[in-house]
Design an enzyme around this catalytic site. Structure first.
Site, PDB file in Angstrom:
ATOM      1  N   ASN A  45       0.877  -1.179   0.000  1.00 30.20           N
ATOM      2  CA  ASN A  45       0.000   0.000   0.000  1.00 30.20           C
ATOM      3  C   ASN A  45       0.911   1.224   0.000  1.00 30.20           C
ATOM      4  O   ASN A  45       1.501   1.550   1.018  1.00 30.20           O
ATOM      5  CB  ASN A  45      -0.886  -0.047   1.257  1.00 30.20           C
ATOM      6  CG  ASN A  45      -1.723   1.207   1.419  1.00 30.20           C
ATOM      7  OD1 ASN A  45      -1.771   2.056   0.523  1.00 30.20           O
ATOM      8  ND2 ASN A  45      -2.390   1.330   2.550  1.00 30.20           N
ATOM      9  N   TRP A  46       0.992   1.862  -1.160  1.00 32.86           N
ATOM     10  CA  TRP A  46       1.915   2.998  -1.283  1.00 32.86           C
ATOM     11  C   TRP A  46       1.361   4.270  -0.636  1.00 32.86           C
ATOM     12  O   TRP A  46       2.049   5.271  -0.562  1.00 32.86           O
ATOM     13  CB  TRP A  46       2.244   3.255  -2.756  1.00 32.86           C
ATOM     14  CG  TRP A  46       3.016   2.150  -3.422  1.00 32.86           C
ATOM     15  CD1 TRP A  46       3.468   0.987  -2.842  1.00 32.86           C
ATOM     16  CD2 TRP A  46       3.440   2.090  -4.791  1.00 32.86           C
ATOM     17  NE1 TRP A  46       4.138   0.221  -3.764  1.00 32.86           N
ATOM     18  CE2 TRP A  46       4.141   0.873  -4.969  1.00 32.86           C
ATOM     19  CE3 TRP A  46       3.288   2.940  -5.883  1.00 32.86           C
ATOM     20  CZ2 TRP A  46       4.693   0.492  -6.198  1.00 32.86           C
ATOM     21  CZ3 TRP A  46       3.839   2.566  -7.115  1.00 32.86           C
ATOM     22  CH2 TRP A  46       4.531   1.360  -7.269  1.00 32.86           C
ATOM     23  N   LYS A  47       0.103   4.249  -0.212  1.00 34.05           N
ATOM     24  CA  LYS A  47      -0.537   5.415   0.405  1.00 34.05           C
ATOM     25  C   LYS A  47      -0.316   6.658  -0.471  1.00 34.05           C
ATOM     26  O   LYS A  47      -0.272   6.529  -1.696  1.00 34.05           O
ATOM     27  CB  LYS A  47      -0.041   5.591   1.839  1.00 34.05           C
ATOM     28  CG  LYS A  47      -0.190   4.292   2.654  1.00 34.05           C
ATOM     29  CD  LYS A  47       0.029   4.446   4.129  1.00 34.05           C
ATOM     30  CE  LYS A  47      -0.151   3.099   4.828  1.00 34.05           C
ATOM     31  NZ  LYS A  47       0.023   3.175   6.269  1.00 34.05           N
ATOM     32  N   HIS A  90      -9.403   1.065   4.738  1.00 34.60           N
ATOM     33  CA  HIS A  90      -8.147   1.236   5.482  1.00 34.60           C
ATOM     34  C   HIS A  90      -8.394   2.154   6.686  1.00 34.60           C
ATOM     35  O   HIS A  90      -9.195   3.090   6.598  1.00 34.60           O
ATOM     36  CB  HIS A  90      -7.068   1.822   4.563  1.00 34.60           C
ATOM     37  CG  HIS A  90      -5.711   1.765   5.184  1.00 34.60           C
ATOM     38  ND1 HIS A  90      -5.296   2.687   6.111  1.00 34.60           N
ATOM     39  CD2 HIS A  90      -4.700   0.869   5.050  1.00 34.60           C
ATOM     40  CE1 HIS A  90      -4.067   2.370   6.505  1.00 34.60           C
ATOM     41  NE2 HIS A  90      -3.687   1.276   5.879  1.00 34.60           N
ATOM     42  N   GLU A 149      -6.780   4.530   7.851  1.00 33.41           N
ATOM     43  CA  GLU A 149      -6.563   5.956   7.580  1.00 33.41           C
ATOM     44  C   GLU A 149      -7.786   6.572   6.906  1.00 33.41           C
ATOM     45  O   GLU A 149      -8.116   7.732   7.130  1.00 33.41           O
ATOM     46  CB  GLU A 149      -5.290   6.138   6.736  1.00 33.41           C
ATOM     47  CG  GLU A 149      -4.043   5.880   7.583  1.00 33.41           C
ATOM     48  CD  GLU A 149      -2.872   5.295   6.830  1.00 33.41           C
ATOM     49  OE1 GLU A 149      -2.846   5.341   5.587  1.00 33.41           O
ATOM     50  OE2 GLU A 149      -1.957   4.779   7.507  1.00 33.41           O
ATOM     51  N   GLU A 181      -5.178  -5.092  10.413  1.00 31.85           N
ATOM     52  CA  GLU A 181      -4.152  -4.083  10.674  1.00 31.85           C
ATOM     53  C   GLU A 181      -4.457  -3.373  11.998  1.00 31.85           C
ATOM     54  O   GLU A 181      -5.282  -2.448  12.029  1.00 31.85           O
ATOM     55  CB  GLU A 181      -4.130  -3.048   9.554  1.00 31.85           C
ATOM     56  CG  GLU A 181      -3.857  -3.626   8.188  1.00 31.85           C
ATOM     57  CD  GLU A 181      -3.311  -2.578   7.222  1.00 31.85           C
ATOM     58  OE1 GLU A 181      -2.228  -2.811   6.688  1.00 31.85           O
ATOM     59  OE2 GLU A 181      -3.950  -1.533   7.035  1.00 31.85           O
ATOM     60  N   GLY A 240       2.758   2.129  10.844  1.00 26.87           N
ATOM     61  CA  GLY A 240       3.716   3.232  10.711  1.00 26.87           C
ATOM     62  C   GLY A 240       4.426   3.589  12.003  1.00 26.87           C
ATOM     63  O   GLY A 240       5.070   4.631  12.099  1.00 26.87           O
ATOM     64  N   SER A 272       3.738  -2.331  10.235  1.00 29.21           N
ATOM     65  CA  SER A 272       5.194  -2.403  10.431  1.00 29.21           C
ATOM     66  C   SER A 272       5.796  -3.746  10.005  1.00 29.21           C
ATOM     67  O   SER A 272       6.734  -4.233  10.628  1.00 29.21           O
ATOM     68  CB  SER A 272       5.555  -2.088  11.891  1.00 29.21           C
ATOM     69  OG  SER A 272       5.120  -0.779  12.230  1.00 29.21           O
ATOM     70  N   GLY A 331       3.005  -1.127   4.259  1.00 34.42           N
ATOM     71  CA  GLY A 331       3.044   0.303   3.974  1.00 34.42           C
ATOM     72  C   GLY A 331       4.474   0.751   3.697  1.00 34.42           C
ATOM     73  O   GLY A 331       4.999   0.568   2.593  1.00 34.42           O
ATOM     74  N   GLY A 332       5.116   1.312   4.696  1.00 36.50           N
ATOM     75  CA  GLY A 332       6.447   1.918   4.536  1.00 36.50           C
ATOM     76  C   GLY A 332       7.456   1.053   3.799  1.00 36.50           C
ATOM     77  O   GLY A 332       8.159   1.529   2.898  1.00 36.50           O
TER      78      GLY A 332
HETATM   79  P1  13P Z   1       3.200   0.260   7.695  1.00 32.96           P
HETATM   80  O1  13P Z   1       3.715  -1.009   7.058  1.00 32.96           O
HETATM   81  O2  13P Z   1       3.928   1.487   7.260  1.00 32.96           O
HETATM   82  O3  13P Z   1       3.115   0.113   9.191  1.00 32.96           O
HETATM   83  O4  13P Z   1       1.691   0.465   7.171  1.00 32.96           O
HETATM   84  C1  13P Z   1       0.802  -0.599   7.226  1.00 32.96           C
HETATM   85  C2  13P Z   1      -0.403  -0.247   6.461  1.00 32.96           C
HETATM   86  O5  13P Z   1      -1.156   0.633   6.837  1.00 32.96           O
HETATM   87  C3  13P Z   1      -0.654  -0.982   5.202  1.00 32.96           C
HETATM   88  O6  13P Z   1      -1.939  -0.740   4.726  1.00 32.96           O
END
Ligand code: 13P
Length: 255
Positions: free
Chosen positions: A9-11, A95, A97, A167, A173, A213, A234-235
């Site tokens: 997920n590149w956000k 998600h 967020e 999640e 994050g 993470s 994510g990251g």
């Molecule tokens: P991180 O891997 O940066 O913690 O993010 C997880 C995430 O929200 C994937 O959708």
């Protein structure tokens, strides 16, 4: 047997040239991996070019959200038929967020799932508890409510198209991964819920990813748990080496 599924997920990251550089690098590193399903989910405006760049590799593309109507006076939104035409196979829905900053609820996630399925997209549906909810001992109750609301009215055939991503919000994050035991406990609960709601066969087939993470170093520990079938990253999905490292570490783990 469930095939492991690793999605990035590149956000809100990467311009079109940056997105192409990343996907081209991934294609070189893991484009021919067959043991694991792979997806990258760029910003909507990058979808078509990223999808083109994946070519005939095993990397598929997903969007990060849709609105539930196909077309109309909904300024700023994208819809299932539009992302499908741009090359999306998957779509991340609900998600945390989006729930936190953009008003997504179990009810709207349910509408978005139905819109995605109508257009043959494969939803990746995110659920997870906040730190406050975990500390108050409400994790399982929150997860149950999210499952009941998000999957309301779906048939077994529709549920077969869905991936669930667990999640925990406090692990996103933050560098603070859930322990494999904490994650497995919730994944097992979700599978148990699926069994009660949709039957044993469906519960056995649905893939449940862990997100929060995830990095190459903790992939094997997490994905070796019996009910963890992949990761939503994510990251660590924003760089070729770290995302390819996760995929390579997942190869060989069997469910
Ligand atoms: P991180 O891997 O940066 O913690 O993010 C997880 C995430 O929200 C994937 O959708």
């Amino acid at each position: 047997m469930r095939k492991l599924f690793i999605a990035g997920n590149w956000k809100l990251n990467k311009t079109i040239p940056e997105a192409l550089e990343l996907v081209n690098g991934l294609r070189r590193e893991v484009g021919d991996v067959e043991e694991v399903d792979i997806a990258v989910c760029p910003v909507a405006v990058c979808l078509a070019e990223v999808a083109d760049a994946t070519g005939d590799s095993n990397i598929k593309v997903g969007a990060q959200n849709i609105y539930w109507e196909d077309t109309g006076a909904f300024t700023g939104e994208v819809s299932a038929p539009i992302i499908k035409e741009a090359g999306a196979v998957y779509v991340i829905l609900g998600h945390s967020e989006r729930r936190q900053f953009f008003g997504d609820t179990n009810e709207t996630v349910n509408k978005k799932i139905k819109a995605a399925l109508k257009h043959d997209l494969l939803p990746i549906v995110c659920i997870g508890e906040s730190l406050e909810e975990r500390e108050a001992g409400k994790t399982i109750a929150v997860i149950q409510k999210q499952c009941e609301g998000s999957f309301a009215g779906l048939t077994v055939e529709e549920m077969e198209k869905i991936t669930i991503a667990y999640e925990p919000i406090w692990a996103i994050g933050t560098g603070k991964t859930a322990t494999s035991a904490q994650a497995q406990e919730v994944h097992a609960f979700i599978r148990g819920w699926l069994k009660k709601a949709f039957g044993a066969d469906l519960a056995n087939d649905v893939r449940i990813q862990y997100g929060g993470s995830v990095k190459a170093e903790n992939t094997v520990e997490l994905l070796s748990q019996p009910d963890i079938d992949g990761a939503l990253v994510g990251g660590a999905s924003l760089k070729v080496d770290s995302f390819a490292g996760i995929i390579k570490n997942a190869v060989g783990i069997k469910k």
